[in-house]
Scaffold this motif. Structure first.
Motif, PDB file in Angstrom:
ATOM      1  N   UNK A 146       7.383  -1.198   4.515  1.00  0.00           N
ATOM      2  CA  UNK A 146       7.694   0.159   4.054  1.00  0.00           C
ATOM      3  C   UNK A 146       8.310   0.153   2.668  1.00  0.00           C
ATOM      4  N   UNK A 147       9.143  -0.900   2.391  1.00  0.00           N
ATOM      5  CA  UNK A 147       9.797  -0.958   1.086  1.00  0.00           C
ATOM      6  C   UNK A 147       8.800  -1.362   0.004  1.00  0.00           C
ATOM      7  N   UNK A 179       6.753   1.580  -0.770  1.00  0.00           N
ATOM      8  CA  UNK A 179       7.463   2.590  -1.535  1.00  0.00           C
ATOM      9  C   UNK A 179       7.647   2.198  -2.995  1.00  0.00           C
ATOM     10  N   UNK A 180       7.849   0.896  -3.242  1.00  0.00           N
ATOM     11  CA  UNK A 180       8.119   0.460  -4.610  1.00  0.00           C
ATOM     12  C   UNK A 180       6.855   0.188  -5.400  1.00  0.00           C
ATOM     13  N   UNK A 238       9.979  -8.725   1.679  1.00  0.00           N
ATOM     14  CA  UNK A 238      10.434  -7.350   1.868  1.00  0.00           C
ATOM     15  C   UNK A 238       9.613  -6.730   2.983  1.00  0.00           C
ATOM     16  N   UNK A 239      10.222  -5.793   3.746  1.00  0.00           N
ATOM     17  CA  UNK A 239       9.426  -5.112   4.757  1.00  0.00           C
ATOM     18  C   UNK A 239       8.322  -4.263   4.124  1.00  0.00           C
TER      19      UNK A 239
END
Lengths: 211, 196
Positions: free
Chosen positions: A66-67, A70-71, A63-64
């Motif tokens: 930023x994701x 965020x998670x 996953x990138x």
């Protein structure tokens, strides 16, 4: 060297990210290996290797940043982030041995930026990662500064090739300092010059004309 | 993967370095907004379902989509803001009239913003210097003399200077002109400053 009137938004320093900086947006698009710790219903299409409707718990995927950021939550385990290879023990030994021989452009190109961002995720190795980042930077800085201050009027592509993005920015600011100093020594500092923006536009126009 | 379209916009800006303004990518922008709309709708249905049926296992997916929405928002804001910075720089490099090929790359709102910026800058400059006004885009480098030697790099037509003399700017001709009159032309690459 003329003054530029376009000053892009500077990338954030250290662990901070600057919301509007293009560099930071590109940096946070770097992919990280992660493992899901709960299932994500109805998002199966994000994981190309399986045909299922959901992303099940325990899936390994990329996953990138930023994701993942965020998670990621400290209290509730949604996903666990694994360290990319270059920040693991094995590579850290290489960096500690001699940071100068490593091709950071190939490794990164956001080696320092991504490394600092990795500190957001709770990992027992964090202190070592931070230490290695710092020592690598210190170890390479002297050579980087030396070459940026002494390569006048030459092809610098071989010097820049192996640099990280952060180091590249430092290199080019060193170069622009060198160039303005040289033009001052030649008495050309007060010469009015055409704006580089205008010149670049003209160049492109000529290119457009030639098929 | 989500947000790829938005990244394309950012990469496009990053590629055109040194403050050049690429064409306004209206199509890309619309695609990102469409993606955001569909993300929002999916989230809305999932949220309703989670609330009414008590399906809390949907929450991670909702959060993931929400992150994508925020990311898209960030990319679009950064895209538009960086373009504004570039457009603002054009005012200082080119002067108040932009060449057609540059203006062509701006969208209607950006053209409007540029003219507003021009107006604010002009009214600020008029207010300086005790009612006399002061052109702050002049003399970016401290001047050493009032007149400078310049060479024409291309035909530019006639130029009238303070005392009423009209000078024909012909390619390869050399002139001794008031500095403030030619500073902008040098920046635009019409004249070249000759240092003795």
């Amino acid at each position: 060297m003329d003054t530029q009137s376009y000053l892009p938004v500077k990338p954030g320093v250290g662990m901070e990210e600057n919301f509007l900086s293009l560099d930071d947006i590109l940096l946070s698009h770097e992919r990280l290996p992660i493992r899901t710790e709960c299932s994500f219903p109805r998002l199966g299409f994000l994981e190309k290797s399986s045909d299922s409707h959901d992303i099940p718990e325990g899936t390994k995927m990329e996953l990138p940043l930023w994701l993942s950021k965020g998670l990621y939550e400290k209290k509730r385990r949604v996903l666990s982030v694994e360290l990319p290879k270059v920040y693991r023990e094995g590579w850290r030994t290489v960096f500690n041995a001699d940071p100068n021989v490593v091709d950071l452009h190939k490794m990164g190109p956001y080696y320092y930026g991504l490394g600092s961002q990795m500190l957001h995720f709770d990992s027992p190795e964090n202190p070592e990662i931070a230490q290695t980042l710092l020592q690598t930077f210190i170890g390479r800085f002297r050579r980087n500064m030396d070459s940026s201050q002494n390569a006048y009027n030459e092809d610098t592509s071989a010097l820049v090739e192996r640099l990280d993005c952060l180091e590249k920015a430092l290199f080019s600011s060193g170069q622009s300092g060198l160039n303005s100093f040289q033009s001052w020594e030649k008495g050309r500092a007060s010469q009015l010059t055409a704006s580089s923006l205008v010149l670049n536009y003209r160049k492109r126009k000529i290119n457009d004309l030639q098929p | 993967m989500f947000c790829e379209k938005a990244m394309e916009l950012i990469r496009e800006l990053q590629r055109s370095n040194e403050g050049q303004l690429p064409a306004f990518n209206e199509d890309g922008l619309r695609q990102v907004l469409q993606e955001m709309e569909s993300l929002y709708e999916q989230n809305q249905t999932d949220v309703n379902e989670a609330k009414s049926d008590g399906r809390s296992e949907l929450i991670p997916s909702i959060k993931l989509r929400h992150c994508c929405l925020l990311r898209n928002q960030r990319c679009l804001t950064a895209y538009l803001y960086d373009r504004l910075l570039r457009i603002r720089a054009l005012r200082w490099e080119y002067g108040s009239v932009l060449p057609a090929n540059v203006r062509f790359h701006m969208c209607a709102e950006e053209v409007q913003w540029f003219s507003q910026y021009k107006k604010s800058l002009a009214s600020f400059m008029r207010s300086l210097g005790g009612g006399e006004g002061l052109d702050i885009t002049q003399d970016m480098k401290p001047p050493k003399s009032l007149y400078i030697q310049v060479r024409c790099l291309k035909d530019h037509g006639e130029l009238e200077i303070d005392d009423g003399t009209v000078i024909l700017l012909k390619k390869n001709s050399q002139h001794f002109l008031p500095r403030w009159k030619c500073e902008q032309l040098i920046r635009q690459g019409v004249l070249e400053h000759v240092m003795s």
